[in-house]
Design a protein around this motif. Sequence first.
Motif, PDB file in Angstrom:
ATOM      1  N   PHE A  61      -1.808  -1.738   5.639  1.00 17.93           N
ATOM      2  CA  PHE A  61      -0.460  -2.159   5.270  1.00 17.93           C
ATOM      3  C   PHE A  61       0.092  -3.236   6.201  1.00 17.93           C
ATOM      4  CE2 PHE A  61      -0.893   2.481   4.521  1.00 17.93           C
ATOM      5  CZ  PHE A  61      -0.823   2.484   3.143  1.00 17.93           C
ATOM      6  N   ASN A  62       1.090  -3.922   5.685  1.00 21.48           N
ATOM      7  CA  ASN A  62       1.937  -4.794   6.489  1.00 21.48           C
ATOM      8  C   ASN A  62       3.375  -4.346   6.264  1.00 21.48           C
ATOM      9  OD1 ASN A  62       3.198  -6.788   7.936  1.00 21.48           O
ATOM     10  ND2 ASN A  62       2.318  -8.514   6.787  1.00 21.48           N
ATOM     11  N   GLN A  63       3.772  -3.337   7.015  1.00 19.85           N
ATOM     12  CA  GLN A  63       5.083  -2.708   6.959  1.00 19.85           C
ATOM     13  C   GLN A  63       5.314  -1.965   5.622  1.00 19.85           C
ATOM     14  OE1 GLN A  63       8.356  -5.173   8.303  1.00 19.85           O
ATOM     15  NE2 GLN A  63       7.547  -5.101  10.389  1.00 19.85           N
ATOM     16  N   PRO A  64       4.717  -0.798   5.476  1.00 19.64           N
ATOM     17  CA  PRO A  64       4.991   0.027   4.289  1.00 19.64           C
ATOM     18  C   PRO A  64       6.442   0.484   4.305  1.00 19.64           C
ATOM     19  CG  PRO A  64       3.814   1.304   5.921  1.00 19.64           C
ATOM     20  CD  PRO A  64       3.846  -0.108   6.438  1.00 19.64           C
ATOM     21  N   SER A  65       7.141   0.236   3.210  1.00 13.98           N
ATOM     22  CA  SER A  65       8.582   0.501   3.173  1.00 13.98           C
ATOM     23  C   SER A  65       8.940   1.702   2.317  1.00 13.98           C
ATOM     24  CB  SER A  65       9.310  -0.740   2.651  1.00 13.98           C
ATOM     25  OG  SER A  65      10.684  -0.499   2.498  1.00 13.98           O
ATOM     26  N   GLY A  66       8.386   1.787   1.108  1.00 12.85           N
ATOM     27  CA  GLY A  66       8.719   2.873   0.193  1.00 12.85           C
ATOM     28  C   GLY A  66       7.504   3.715  -0.122  1.00 12.85           C
ATOM     29  N   VAL A  67       7.740   4.967  -0.477  1.00 11.91           N
ATOM     30  CA  VAL A  67       6.650   5.881  -0.822  1.00 11.91           C
ATOM     31  C   VAL A  67       7.145   6.824  -1.914  1.00 11.91           C
ATOM     32  CG1 VAL A  67       7.280   7.492   1.040  1.00 11.91           C
ATOM     33  CG2 VAL A  67       4.949   7.507   0.127  1.00 11.91           C
ATOM     34  N   ALA A  68       6.240   7.181  -2.838  1.00 15.71           N
ATOM     35  CA  ALA A  68       6.578   8.103  -3.925  1.00 15.71           C
ATOM     36  C   ALA A  68       5.343   8.922  -4.270  1.00 15.71           C
ATOM     37  CB  ALA A  68       7.073   7.336  -5.153  1.00 15.71           C
ATOM     38  N   VAL A  69       5.559  10.073  -4.902  1.00  9.30           N
ATOM     39  CA  VAL A  69       4.469  10.976  -5.277  1.00  9.30           C
ATOM     40  C   VAL A  69       4.621  11.341  -6.743  1.00  9.30           C
ATOM     41  CG1 VAL A  69       3.226  13.084  -4.678  1.00  9.30           C
ATOM     42  CG2 VAL A  69       4.626  11.945  -2.948  1.00  9.30           C
ATOM     43  N   ASP A  70       3.524  11.269  -7.517  1.00  9.98           N
ATOM     44  CA  ASP A  70       3.602  11.665  -8.920  1.00  9.98           C
ATOM     45  C   ASP A  70       3.305  13.154  -9.069  1.00  9.98           C
ATOM     46  OD1 ASP A  70       0.812  11.988  -8.929  1.00  9.98           O
ATOM     47  OD2 ASP A  70       0.434  10.067  -9.909  1.00  9.98           O
ATOM     48  N   ASN A  71       3.362  13.653 -10.309  1.00  4.70           N
ATOM     49  CA  ASN A  71       3.194  15.090 -10.548  1.00  4.70           C
ATOM     50  C   ASN A  71       1.786  15.574 -10.238  1.00  4.70           C
ATOM     51  OD1 ASN A  71       5.841  15.399 -11.292  1.00  4.70           O
ATOM     52  ND2 ASN A  71       5.451  15.254 -13.493  1.00  4.70           N
TER      53      ASN A  71
END
Length: 451
Positions: free
Chosen positions: A153-163
């Motif tokens: 990465f180059n500065q990971p900003s957002g993260v999400a998880v699916d079902n």
Amino acid sequence: MKKWLVLLCIGIFTLSFSGCSKISPTSPSSGSSQGMRSLSVGESYEFVTKWCSHACRGVAVDNAGYVYVTDADNHCVRKYDADGDLIEDWVCNGHFDLPAGVAVDNAGKNIYVADLRNDRIQKFDANGNFITEWGSYWSFTDVTSDEDGDGKFNQPSGVAVDNAGNVYVADLHNHRIQKFDANGNFITKWGSETGESGAADGEFNQPSGVAVDNAGNVYVADQGNDRIQKFDENGDHLATWGSEGSLDGQFKDPFGIAVDNAGNIYVADVHNYRIQKFDASGNFITKWGSVGGLDGQFSQPLGVAVDNAGNVYVADKLNDRIQKFNRTNVEIYPGTINLKSKGKYIKAYIELSEGYDVNYISSVKMEMPSGTIIPADADWTQVGDHDGDGIADLMVKFDRTLIQDGLLPGNVELTVKGCIQDINFSFSQFVNVIDAGKEHFNEEDSSSIVY
């Protein structure tokens, strides 16, 4: 001159939407009883509570209602209950350097944190116990081999998880989204292949936030392009909405993004100092917020999350706090309409309930039984409580010469249209003309008019 008795049959209402909002129509209320009737025409959000959390940048809520907040200045993650009471403080467990986005899996067991300046994702259990991490710094501009930087990465900003437990990361300065399994194994990516930002569909300019709905659709806050993009789980582009600006559906640095269980999208519109809500197709529903430090105001809202009850949590960074909001219906109460005659004009006094204001009214017209439409003069005014019932009144005027000959026994329809809280409304009431030639006024029935 003939005298007429005009009675209002106020059990008949119509409700319509158009123009200032893209909200889908709802069924109109109806009924035959007299008196004021509430018509729910939309929604808004009201402030519930707030709590202090320094430089809060990201926020997430699990299925049990626990709230996880990243503290960018103190490099920690904090866990709260739904009322803002602190439960746990993960100051040292992960050794963060500016933790940004945070996400919780569907089981509520695993917490993922975008550790921005360490260029990695860290995974914890719900009590803050470290499980694993993946990622390191990588940039297209610094590459000296044929490596493609998958999983870096180059500065990971957002993260999400699916079902299914897959993890999506907004790789901010590499202008791309990366997808992993729950253990950090790389699956796929989409966006820039050169390190350059772009503005075409499927391209990004500093994607800062990511969210996934129950169907597996992926929504990305494309911050530098002031828009939202929607993809399927494989990164195929589905839709785009938004542009730079302050109108409904426009953005100034959209950053955080969240999805509720119904598939509605919430966007932290940072430099418009507001939250905007859309349906899954990008149609605007509502908004709230303004710049400031009062309840319901924001100064750099960076993160947004929604719990199972529909409560919305906002990471209000420069105000050092989390704010919690719940949904409320916008109610419009069409009241009685009284016609009275004097001189050149026939005047209609329309009751304005709480939420109405003269500035929300865009048109008033009367439709005669013949189908002729008579518009009111445009200089309608708010006149206070005209008939002494404690409800404010709007006074509109119709030219007598245009109406008088049309008032024969039958139904005359008066329609009021306007816009309140970004939702168009229209309600109509039928004025029933009876007892032609009979002079009458019933003081106990304010809907009985004589002229």
